[in-house]
Scaffold this active site. Sequence first.
Site, PDB file in Angstrom:
ATOM      1  N   GLN A 117       0.832  -1.207   0.000  1.00  0.00           N
ATOM      2  CA  GLN A 117       0.000   0.000   0.000  1.00  0.00           C
ATOM      3  C   GLN A 117       0.866   1.257   0.000  1.00  0.00           C
ATOM      4  OE1 GLN A 117      -3.305  -0.064   2.654  1.00  0.00           O
ATOM      5  NE2 GLN A 117      -3.966   1.947   2.030  1.00  0.00           N
ATOM      6  N   PHE A 118       1.095   1.797  -1.197  1.00  0.00           N
ATOM      7  CA  PHE A 118       1.943   2.987  -1.325  1.00  0.00           C
ATOM      8  C   PHE A 118       1.332   4.200  -0.632  1.00  0.00           C
ATOM      9  CE2 PHE A 118      -0.929   3.689  -4.849  1.00  0.00           C
ATOM     10  CZ  PHE A 118      -1.014   5.068  -4.962  1.00  0.00           C
ATOM     11  N   THR A 119       0.018   4.210  -0.425  1.00  0.00           N
ATOM     12  CA  THR A 119      -0.629   5.380   0.171  1.00  0.00           C
ATOM     13  C   THR A 119      -0.227   5.597   1.628  1.00  0.00           C
ATOM     14  OG1 THR A 119      -2.627   4.134   0.728  1.00  0.00           O
ATOM     15  CG2 THR A 119      -2.595   5.285  -1.400  1.00  0.00           C
TER      16      THR A 119
END
Length: 161
Positions: free
Chosen positions: A86-88
């Site tokens: 999850q890059f967020t």
Amino acid sequence: MRIVIQRVSQASVDVVNELGTVDPTFEPQQIGPGYMILVGVSDSDGDAEVAWLAHKVLNLRVFEDEQGKMNRSIQDIGGEILSISQFTLYADVHKGNRPSFIRAGKPEHADLIWIRFNEALRSGGVPVREGRFGAHMRVGLVNDGPVTIVVDTDMDMPHKG
């Protein structure tokens, strides 16, 4: 690396395709008791972060013992892990209302580090199921406790920086 660990009684993930339907090329994954982990990677992360973080996750004592105290690790309970890239987690919301993701790792690097992290967890004897890197996923979980812990190697890892 930045992770969010949630102690779960169960968790699952599937992938949605461009049509908004379940992607038939991805076998939905599910686990029983253990952790659902959201994993964010930055470009500066490497083998040292992977090793330290995997050791931390495998030895974190957040499962209850016979006295009801959080004193047991995921290895102690024979738990499982669902790992979701999850890059967020690297969202920067300091300016304006639209997050910037400039601190998130480049996809090629982030995917490689996420795979190494999952392999390091498996080497500790814990079954690890995965989402699909870069895909639109639907994650379901039952948070047990609730217990949710954030670990950031930039802040928590000794001798980092």
